[in-house]
Design a protein around this motif. Sequence first.
Motif, short mmCIF file in Angstrom:
data_model
loop_
_atom_site.label_atom_id
_atom_site.label_comp_id
_atom_site.label_asym_id
_atom_site.label_seq_id
_atom_site.Cartn_x
_atom_site.Cartn_y
_atom_site.Cartn_z
N MET A 118 -23.34 -7.94 27.03
CA MET A 118 -22.47 -9.12 26.09
C MET A 118 -21.42 -8.61 25.36
O MET A 118 -21.54 -7.61 24.72
N ARG A 119 -20.12 -9.30 25.50
CA ARG A 119 -19.09 -8.64 24.72
C ARG A 119 -19.35 -9.01 23.42
O ARG A 119 -19.88 -10.19 23.17
N GLN A 120 -18.58 -8.52 22.29
CA GLN A 120 -18.67 -8.80 21.20
C GLN A 120 -17.39 -9.08 20.55
O GLN A 120 -16.25 -8.40 20.73
N MET A 121 -17.20 -10.24 19.59
CA MET A 121 -15.86 -10.54 19.11
C MET A 121 -16.27 -10.95 17.74
O MET A 121 -17.05 -11.40 17.40
N LEU A 122 -15.48 -10.34 16.81
CA LEU A 122 -15.13 -10.56 15.36
C LEU A 122 -14.08 -11.38 14.95
O LEU A 122 -12.94 -11.00 15.32
N VAL A 123 -14.36 -12.46 14.36
CA VAL A 123 -13.51 -13.60 13.69
C VAL A 123 -13.45 -13.46 12.45
O VAL A 123 -14.43 -13.47 11.85
N VAL A 124 -12.32 -13.38 11.79
CA VAL A 124 -12.20 -13.14 10.41
C VAL A 124 -12.25 -14.69 9.90
O VAL A 124 -11.33 -15.45 9.99
N GLY A 125 -13.11 -15.03 8.84
CA GLY A 125 -13.38 -16.57 8.39
C GLY A 125 -12.84 -16.70 7.08
O GLY A 125 -12.64 -15.64 6.43
N PRO A 126 -13.24 -17.65 6.38
CA PRO A 126 -13.54 -19.16 7.32
C PRO A 126 -12.39 -19.32 8.38
O PRO A 126 -11.44 -19.50 7.82
N PHE A 127 -12.98 -19.40 9.55
CA PHE A 127 -12.16 -19.89 10.58
C PHE A 127 -12.14 -21.40 10.85
O PHE A 127 -12.97 -22.03 11.12
N PRO A 128 -10.87 -22.12 10.86
CA PRO A 128 -10.68 -23.40 11.21
C PRO A 128 -10.59 -23.76 12.53
O PRO A 128 -9.68 -24.40 13.33
N TRP A 129 -11.74 -23.78 13.20
CA TRP A 129 -11.95 -23.76 14.88
C TRP A 129 -11.51 -25.23 15.10
O TRP A 129 -10.73 -25.38 15.98
N LYS A 130 -11.93 -26.27 14.49
CA LYS A 130 -11.58 -27.55 14.84
C LYS A 130 -10.06 -27.87 14.79
O LYS A 130 -9.49 -28.65 15.47
N ALA A 131 -9.40 -27.52 13.57
CA ALA A 131 -8.09 -27.52 13.49
C ALA A 131 -7.06 -26.95 14.46
O ALA A 131 -6.11 -27.46 14.73
N ILE A 132 -7.59 -25.87 14.93
CA ILE A 132 -7.10 -25.26 16.12
C ILE A 132 -7.46 -25.71 17.24
O ILE A 132 -6.52 -25.77 18.25
N GLY A 133 -8.39 -26.22 17.63
CA GLY A 133 -8.81 -26.74 18.75
C GLY A 133 -9.61 -25.88 19.86
O GLY A 133 -9.67 -26.31 21.11
N VAL A 134 -10.36 -24.90 19.13
CA VAL A 134 -11.00 -24.05 20.05
C VAL A 134 -12.35 -23.66 19.69
O VAL A 134 -12.45 -24.38 18.29
N SER A 135 -13.32 -23.21 20.27
CA SER A 135 -14.79 -23.07 19.90
C SER A 135 -15.38 -21.78 20.21
O SER A 135 -14.92 -21.22 21.11
N PRO A 136 -16.29 -21.29 19.50
CA PRO A 136 -16.99 -20.08 20.09
C PRO A 136 -17.44 -20.19 21.27
O PRO A 136 -17.81 -19.05 21.93
N ASP A 137 -17.92 -21.38 21.81
CA ASP A 137 -18.43 -21.57 23.22
C ASP A 137 -17.47 -21.42 24.19
O ASP A 137 -17.61 -21.66 25.54
N ASP A 138 -16.15 -21.54 23.96
CA ASP A 138 -15.14 -21.68 24.97
C ASP A 138 -15.12 -20.06 25.80
O ASP A 138 -14.46 -19.96 26.92
N TRP A 139 -15.77 -19.12 25.24
CA TRP A 139 -15.79 -17.59 25.92
C TRP A 139 -17.21 -17.33 26.20
O TRP A 139 -18.00 -17.00 25.26
#
Length: 302
Positions: free
Chosen positions: A1-22
Motif C-alpha cells: 500500500m502506498r503512503q501519503m503524508l498530508v500536512v494538517g490540519p488540512f481543509p478537505w471539504k473546503a478544497i473538495g477532495v477526500s482521503p478516500d479519493d486515492w
Amino acid sequence: MRQMLVVGPFPWKAIGVSPDDWKNVQVDESFGEADAGRRLRARAYDVIVTSPVTPAARDLAIVIEAREQQPGIRTVVLAPELTAADIITALRNEVYACFAMPVVADDLRESIAAALDADQWKNGIEVISASPDWITLRVACRRTTADRMTRYVTELASGIPSLDRNDLSTAFREVLLNAMEHGAGFDAGKVIEVAAVRTVRAIVYYFKDPGPGFNPKAPGLVATEDDPLSHLTYREAEGKRPGGFGMLLTAKLVDEVHYNERGNEVFLVKHLDKLKSKKRTASRPAGRKRVLPFGSPKARKA
C-alpha cells in the motif's frame, strides 16, 4: 500500500477532495509542520502534500527537508499564493506539482494520483536559467514531465483571466507534446528546450526539439481551417498515426505562432492587451520598455 503524508490540519471539504479519493493509499495527516517533520524521520512516504494555509516559503522548506530525509519522495505544494520566485524554487527542488489557492479539485486529485503512481521517478526538468520574468529549462521527453510542466506554466500565468490562462496552458501542452513525439520520438534520453517569458504586453513560450524539423505548411500533413479533415487520408497513406490537429488548435488559442526555417523551433505569443476580460488601466508615459515578473502585482494588471 502506498503512503501519503498530508500536512494538517488540512481543509478537505473546503478544497473538495477526500482521503478516500486515492485507492490503496494510506493517508496520514500531521498536526502541523513540526509533526510532519517527525513523521518524515520515522516513516517512509511516497508523497507529501503541504498545507494550503501556510505561506509558500514554509511549504518549500518542508519540501527541502522531506527530500533530505527521503530522496525518492514526491512533493505536491499547495499555498495561498505562489510568486514566480516560489515557482523557481519549486522547480530547482524537484517539486512534483504546485498549486496556488483556490485550486480546481479535479486537477489536484489527478496530480496527486500521478505523483502516487510515479514509482522510481526521475525529475526530468532541469533549470538552465531562471529569473522572475525569464525561465529556461531542459525537459525530458516523457508525458508525465509534459503534464508537470503544464501545471507549472499554469501557475506562472497567474493574474490573467481563467479562460486565457486555460488557453495558454492547453497550447503549451500541445506544442510540448508535439515536440516530444515528433521531434524526439518520446525518447526519455532526449530533451526539449523550453523557455517562458513575460513582458509588459505579452507572454511568450519557446520550444526547441532535437529532431530534423518539418514544414508546417506542407500540404496534406496537418489540418487547416479551410480543410480540417482531408489530411487524415494522406497521413494514413504515409503510415502516420491520426493527428495533425494540434497546430490548428494552437493557432486558435494564442495570438501568434512562429516556426524557424527547419521547423524544430517555435514561439507562441499571447498578447495581454487582448485578454478576454482585460481591465483598462491608466496609460503609462512613454519610455524604455519594462519587463515584469510573472507573479508580480504589476504584471497582473498589465
